[in-house]
Design an enzyme around this catalytic site. Structure first.
Site, PDB file in Angstrom:
ATOM      1  N   LYS A 152      -3.215  -2.733   8.185  1.00  0.00           N
ATOM      2  CA  LYS A 152      -3.143  -4.198   8.236  1.00  0.00           C
ATOM      3  C   LYS A 152      -2.253  -4.708   7.113  1.00  0.00           C
ATOM      4  O   LYS A 152      -1.753  -3.936   6.298  1.00  0.00           O
ATOM      5  CB  LYS A 152      -4.552  -4.791   8.123  1.00  0.00           C
ATOM      6  CG  LYS A 152      -5.281  -4.849   9.460  1.00  0.00           C
ATOM      7  CD  LYS A 152      -4.671  -5.879  10.411  1.00  0.00           C
ATOM      8  CE  LYS A 152      -5.483  -5.924  11.705  1.00  0.00           C
ATOM      9  NZ  LYS A 152      -4.674  -6.219  12.890  1.00  0.00           N
ATOM     10  N   ASP A 162       0.887  -1.161   0.000  1.00  0.00           N
ATOM     11  CA  ASP A 162       0.000   0.000   0.000  1.00  0.00           C
ATOM     12  C   ASP A 162       0.926   1.212   0.000  1.00  0.00           C
ATOM     13  O   ASP A 162       1.619   1.462   0.983  1.00  0.00           O
ATOM     14  CB  ASP A 162      -0.870  -0.056   1.270  1.00  0.00           C
ATOM     15  CG  ASP A 162      -1.774   1.169   1.429  1.00  0.00           C
ATOM     16  OD1 ASP A 162      -1.551   2.188   0.741  1.00  0.00           O
ATOM     17  OD2 ASP A 162      -2.693   1.102   2.267  1.00  0.00           O
ATOM     18  N   TYR A 220       0.884   0.625  14.975  1.00  0.00           N
ATOM     19  CA  TYR A 220      -0.110   0.379  13.942  1.00  0.00           C
ATOM     20  C   TYR A 220       0.262   1.088  12.651  1.00  0.00           C
ATOM     21  O   TYR A 220       0.461   2.291  12.643  1.00  0.00           O
ATOM     22  CB  TYR A 220      -1.500   0.831  14.393  1.00  0.00           C
ATOM     23  CG  TYR A 220      -2.534   0.618  13.314  1.00  0.00           C
ATOM     24  CD1 TYR A 220      -2.840  -0.667  12.898  1.00  0.00           C
ATOM     25  CD2 TYR A 220      -3.142   1.679  12.676  1.00  0.00           C
ATOM     26  CE1 TYR A 220      -3.752  -0.888  11.883  1.00  0.00           C
ATOM     27  CE2 TYR A 220      -4.067   1.479  11.663  1.00  0.00           C
ATOM     28  CZ  TYR A 220      -4.361   0.187  11.274  1.00  0.00           C
ATOM     29  OH  TYR A 220      -5.255  -0.019  10.260  1.00  0.00           O
TER      30      TYR A 220
HETATM   31  P1  13P Z   1      -5.153  -0.445   5.009  1.00  0.00           P
HETATM   32  O1  13P Z   1      -4.387  -1.407   5.886  1.00  0.00           O
HETATM   33  O2  13P Z   1      -5.818  -1.128   3.879  1.00  0.00           O
HETATM   34  O3  13P Z   1      -4.276   0.690   4.577  1.00  0.00           O
HETATM   35  O4  13P Z   1      -6.344   0.158   5.873  1.00  0.00           O
HETATM   36  C1  13P Z   1      -6.026   0.866   7.016  1.00  0.00           C
HETATM   37  C2  13P Z   1      -7.188   1.392   7.792  1.00  0.00           C
HETATM   38  O5  13P Z   1      -6.968   1.936   8.849  1.00  0.00           O
HETATM   39  C3  13P Z   1      -8.566   1.255   7.295  1.00  0.00           C
HETATM   40  O6  13P Z   1      -9.522   1.841   8.143  1.00  0.00           O
HETATM   41 MG    MG Z   2      -4.157   2.074   3.182  1.00  0.00          MG
HETATM   42 MG    MG Z   3      -5.023  -2.117   2.278  1.00  0.00          MG
END
Ligand code: 13P
Ligand code: MG
Ligand code: MG
Ligand code: 13P
Length: 368
Positions: free
Chosen positions: A234, A14, A231
């Site tokens: 994900k 990402d 964090y």
């Molecule tokens: P991603 O891990 O897809 O970037 O999403 C992060 C997030 O906080 C979505 O609410």
């Molecule tokens: Mg993202």
């Molecule tokens: Mg993502």
């Protein structure tokens, strides 16, 4: 570097999206295609396909350099970097360069942020290869479908019917907390396998081999929060599954995704929600509701002399409409729990979010 075998490398990151964590920008795809085409002409890779799952940019590449090859990993890293600098930052896309955790490339993208699944194999006379890419979830999301594909005769008829599958499969499991792995042979050790992989936040399937050694599947296993200690979104995993002729049929590989099982991720990486299989088209392949629900796209190829023939949009099929409807019903149900567990993840999982900062403020106010 091995010359006969083919390697399929799926490397993803990402590196910024719009709006918020919704989807990738077309210019990111364009730059990726241009750079990977140049690498193809230079002979670094044989073929490639660029796509996305929600806000995650996905490079599906074939080559003859084996797994963990420095040149291929560097190509992916440099491409993600350039997209970040040339597109994500100028357009102020959300989370520009989000998954590029390391300062500089150090030989292998594993542990640097991007997710990687690689499988090197001897190309069969005809070799169907399916690539699954998920957004708003984590590597443990593959545990249930991979078990059902390669270990569950109620899913995969071939485990019973086909003598070539009848001896079963060996699963390599990574303990992401301790960074150690174990091989479990099925069907003999099925209950041991399930004892581990049911804890999908910790024990994740990384590789699957047919019991005669034939490579059958590979999955990405990175946990960004464990790398960064905080964090950072994900890990939105990918996985590669070979099919047919002594392996589960394509339809047996797709069947477990008809059940939208609950996975960790979704809003702020902090919630349980159903994994919704969606089409690769723009309408379905972006997250909206509560930044979700978590979703998976599937791209089906034939690998032919290391070239990628395809893809077929595996979940762009009315046969998965009902699954999406069920996932929407589960979404309604889960959302009604608001900030309560088990919709919101438990304290162990929340450790890497911003919740501990909030709790810290209340510490002194507790009285015995
Ligand atoms: P991603 O891990 O897809 O970037 O999403 C992060 C997030 O906080 C979505 O609410
Ligand atoms: Mg993202
Ligand atoms: Mg993502
Ligand atoms: P293979 O033996 O070629 O995998 O065929 C099985 C099949 O047709 C499954 O539907």
């Amino acid at each position: 570097m091995s010359s006969q075998k083919v390697t399929v490398s799926v490397i993803k990151a990402d590196v910024g999206s719009y709006p918020g964590h919704g989807t990738v920008h077309p210019q990111q795809i364009e730059v990726a295609k241009t750079l990977l085409e140049k690498a193809r002409k230079d002979g670094a890779i044989v073929d490639f396909f660029v796509t996305h799952a929600g806000d995650d940019l996905e490079f599906i590449m074939t080559h003859r350099r084996g797994e963990n090859d420095k040149r291929v990993h560097q190509l992916a890293w440099d491409t993600f970097k350039e997209i970040t600098d040339k597109v994500s930052k100028p357009l102020k896309l959300y989370g520009a360069g989000q998954d590029l955790l390391a300062e500089a490339f150090s030989g292998n993208v594993k542990g640097m942020g991007p997710g990687v699944a690689e499988l090197e194999f001897e190309e069969r006379r005809s070799d169907p290869v399916l690539v699954f890419m998920a957004d708003k979830t984590e590597p443990g999301a593959w545990n249930l479908p991979l078990f059902r594909i390669f270990g569950d005769p109620f899913n995969t008829a071939g485990l019973i019917i086909d003598p070539a599958l009848h001896d079963g499969f060996t699963f390599e499991i990574l303990d992401v907390m301790e960074d150690q792995s174990i091989k479990i042979k099925c069907p003999d050790e099925t209950y041991d396998l399930l004892a581990l992989i049911g804890t999908s936040s910790r024990y994740v399937i990384s590789k699957i081999y047919r019991n005669d050694g034939m490579p059958a599947a590979a999955a990405s296993t990175s946990r960004l929060s464990l790398i960064a200690g905080r964090y950072v979104g994900k890990d939105d995993p990918v996985c590669i599954v070979r099919a047919q002729h002594g392996l589960p049929a394509v339809g047996e590989v797709l069947e477990p995704f008809a059940f939208p099982h609950l996975v960790a991720g979704w809003m702020r990486g902090s919630h349980l929600g159903p994994l919704m299989p969606v089409s690769m088209n723009d309408v379905q392949n972006r997250v909206t509701r509560f930044d979700g629900p978590p979703r998976v796209v599937g791209a089906g190829f034939q690998v032919s002399d290391a070239k990628l023939i395809g893809p077929a949009d595996l979940f762009g099929d009315p046969a998965y409409d009902r699954t999406r409807q069920v996932a929407n019903e589960i979404t309604d149900y889960m959302r009604r729990h608001g900030p309560f567990m088990p919709h919101r993840l438990g304290p162990e999982e929340m450790e890497y979010t911003t919740l501990p900062e909030v709790l810290e403020k209340l510490k002194t106010r507790f009285k015995k």
